[in-house]
Design a protein around this motif. Structure first.
Motif, mmCIF file in Angstrom:
data_model
loop_
_atom_site.group_PDB
_atom_site.id
_atom_site.type_symbol
_atom_site.label_atom_id
_atom_site.label_comp_id
_atom_site.label_asym_id
_atom_site.label_seq_id
_atom_site.Cartn_x
_atom_site.Cartn_y
_atom_site.Cartn_z
ATOM 1 N N ILE A 98 -2.579 27.080 16.455
ATOM 2 C CA ILE A 98 -1.197 26.678 16.705
ATOM 3 C C ILE A 98 -0.257 27.868 16.589
ATOM 4 N N VAL A 99 -0.625 28.844 15.781
ATOM 5 C CA VAL A 99 0.222 30.033 15.636
ATOM 6 C C VAL A 99 0.321 30.773 16.972
ATOM 7 N N ASP A 100 -0.774 30.831 17.723
ATOM 8 C CA ASP A 100 -0.740 31.460 19.047
ATOM 9 C C ASP A 100 0.166 30.686 19.993
ATOM 10 N N VAL A 101 0.129 29.363 19.905
ATOM 11 C CA VAL A 101 1.004 28.532 20.742
ATOM 12 C C VAL A 101 2.465 28.776 20.374
ATOM 13 N N ASP A 118 4.376 30.843 12.341
ATOM 14 C CA ASP A 118 3.439 31.046 11.234
ATOM 15 C C ASP A 118 2.690 29.776 10.847
ATOM 16 N N GLY A 119 2.953 28.684 11.579
ATOM 17 C CA GLY A 119 2.264 27.428 11.314
ATOM 18 C C GLY A 119 2.715 26.713 10.066
ATOM 19 N N ALA A 120 3.783 27.199 9.423
ATOM 20 C CA ALA A 120 4.189 26.644 8.130
ATOM 21 C C ALA A 120 4.719 25.212 8.232
ATOM 22 N N GLN A 121 5.012 24.747 9.429
ATOM 23 C CA GLN A 121 5.504 23.378 9.605
ATOM 24 C C GLN A 121 4.415 22.342 9.324
ATOM 25 N N PHE A 122 3.158 22.767 9.364
ATOM 26 C CA PHE A 122 2.017 21.889 9.133
ATOM 27 C C PHE A 122 1.548 22.042 7.683
ATOM 28 N N ASP A 123 0.965 20.981 7.147
ATOM 29 C CA ASP A 123 0.430 21.057 5.785
ATOM 30 C C ASP A 123 -0.878 21.826 5.748
ATOM 31 N N ASP A 124 -1.686 21.701 6.805
ATOM 32 C CA ASP A 124 -2.994 22.347 6.835
ATOM 33 C C ASP A 124 -3.233 22.985 8.197
ATOM 34 N N LEU A 125 -3.704 24.236 8.182
ATOM 35 C CA LEU A 125 -4.155 24.932 9.382
ATOM 36 C C LEU A 125 -5.657 25.139 9.233
ATOM 37 N N PHE A 126 -6.430 24.537 10.129
ATOM 38 C CA PHE A 126 -7.880 24.541 9.990
ATOM 39 C C PHE A 126 -8.518 25.654 10.815
ATOM 40 N N GLY A 127 -9.381 26.405 10.181
ATOM 41 C CA GLY A 127 -10.222 27.349 10.899
ATOM 42 C C GLY A 127 -11.486 26.661 11.380
ATOM 43 N N ASP A 128 -12.197 27.337 12.276
ATOM 44 C CA ASP A 128 -13.454 26.797 12.775
ATOM 45 C C ASP A 128 -14.428 26.606 11.615
ATOM 46 N N GLY A 129 -15.023 25.421 11.554
ATOM 47 C CA GLY A 129 -15.975 25.137 10.496
ATOM 48 C C GLY A 129 -15.373 24.616 9.215
ATOM 49 N N ALA A 130 -14.055 24.472 9.163
ATOM 50 C CA ALA A 130 -13.421 23.915 7.966
ATOM 51 C C ALA A 130 -13.965 22.518 7.707
ATOM 52 N N ARG A 131 -14.072 22.168 6.434
ATOM 53 C CA ARG A 131 -14.595 20.857 6.036
ATOM 54 C C ARG A 131 -13.686 20.237 4.980
ATOM 55 N N ASN A 265 6.306 19.442 19.220
ATOM 56 C CA ASN A 265 4.955 19.445 18.653
ATOM 57 C C ASN A 265 4.574 20.783 18.035
ATOM 58 N N MET A 266 5.162 21.887 18.500
ATOM 59 C CA MET A 266 4.894 23.166 17.853
ATOM 60 C C MET A 266 5.526 23.215 16.454
ATOM 61 N N ARG A 267 6.412 22.244 16.187
ATOM 62 C CA ARG A 267 7.021 22.098 14.857
ATOM 63 C C ARG A 267 6.350 20.970 14.057
ATOM 64 N N ALA A 268 5.154 20.596 14.427
ATOM 65 C CA ALA A 268 4.417 19.508 13.755
ATOM 66 C C ALA A 268 5.085 18.157 13.956
ATOM 67 N N GLY A 269 5.806 17.990 15.076
ATOM 68 C CA GLY A 269 6.474 16.733 15.369
ATOM 69 C C GLY A 269 7.882 16.634 14.835
ATOM 70 N N HIS A 270 8.324 17.659 14.100
ATOM 71 C CA HIS A 270 9.695 17.667 13.590
ATOM 72 C C HIS A 270 10.664 18.057 14.708
#
Length: 289
Positions: A98-101, A118-131, A265-270
């Motif tokens: 999302i940071v690239d977007v 910086d993606g700070a609008q979201f609570d979680d930024l997931f990398g590949d393989g995150a669980r 949506n780049m603001r996490a829906g805000h």
């Protein structure tokens, strides 16, 4: 002890969007994937009827929302994630891409610090393989870019929620001409999904009712996609897919709601901050998309 999620889907026909509620039947812990907020582009009016329907289902079934998940920054509908978080709780998550977007669109919308990048609008930024856990269920995040750089799929037991990475077998695949999109990358992402077991349930973010089909459908299987997808089934090589996808994308109009959708949506829906008169405005950039 159940290791497979129960799933209930809510289809929003105005934007052809499927919102999925997935939950652990042992504990009632739930995730909402790809929510929709109603938006009238003619009047600029927001309503919450679709999100309220999801919330009513969650409450009536005694579920506890722990996650509000986005598969990517949608270009065709506004996310209801903040509304659902306020109503039901849960953490809003999306892929780190999302940071690239946000970088790609920051100048287009002159979004300022509230729009990232910086993606700070979201609570979680997931990398590949995150669980992470969802009750007794294990969730794995698969980075599946190509439609956009932020696209992820959520693998939960025998189900995978793929966003726009792929559509029903009779409809094909997603466009790749948005900033950061790439047809060759999409081909490889889909083939990564094809590595899942054939019986894996595939839940889609959209359906457009392919010609000859009477009903909207948003669920298929990996085996069906591998064998029957009209764009990218087994036997279709990468170069052929890329040529088809690029030629097809040149003929497509921009989505009706791309301008409001991306900047929200780049603001996490805000929504963007209100102006000095207390009114919130969405910008229409001229000659930029």
């Amino acid at each position: 002890m159940s290791r497979q999620p129960a799933v209930e889907t809510f289809f929003h026909e105005p934007t052809f969007t499927a919102t999925h509620v997935a939950w652990c039947t042992d504990t009632g812990k739930a995730a909402i994937v790809d929510s929709v907020r109603d938006f009238c582009h003619r009047s600029g009016r927001l309503t919450d009827d679709s999100a309220a329907e999801v919330a009513a289902f969650v409450r009536s079934n005694g579920l506890t929302v722990e996650r509000i998940l986005e598969t990517h920054a949608h270009a065709d509908h506004l996310s209801a994630a903040p509304w659902l978080k306020q109503a039901l709780g849960g953490r809003i998550g999306i892929g780190r891409g999302i940071v690239d977007v946000q970088h790609a669109f920051a100048d287009v919308f002159d979004s300022g610090p509230d729009g990232g990048p910086d993606g700070a609008q979201f609570d979680d930024l997931f990398g590949d393989g995150a669980r992470f856990g969802l009750g007794n269920l294990a969730v794995e995040v698969l980075h599946t870019p190509g439609h956009t750089p932020a696209c992820v799929s959520y693998s939960i037991g025998d189900a995978v929620f793929v966003g726009d990475t792929i559509f029903m077998p009779d409809y094909g695949s997603a466009r790749c001409d948005f900033p950061g999109g790439d047809a060759r990358t999409l081909y490889r992402s889909v083939h990564r999904l094809f590595g899942l077991p054939d019986e894996t349930r595939v839940f889609l973010c959209h359906d457009y009712k392919a010609p000859g089909r009477d009903a909207f459908v948003w669920q298929t299987t990996i085996g069906e996609e591998r064998q029957r997808n009209i764009h990218i089934r087994e036997g279709v090589d990468e170069d052929s897919f890329v040529e088809m996808r690029m030629n097809r994308d040149r003929t497509l109009d921009m989505p009706l709601l791309i301008i409001p959708s991306i900047q929200v949506n780049m603001r996490a829906g805000h929504m963007p901050p209100a102006e000095s008169n207390g009114t919130i405005y969405l910008k229409v950039p001229l000659n930029r998309l």
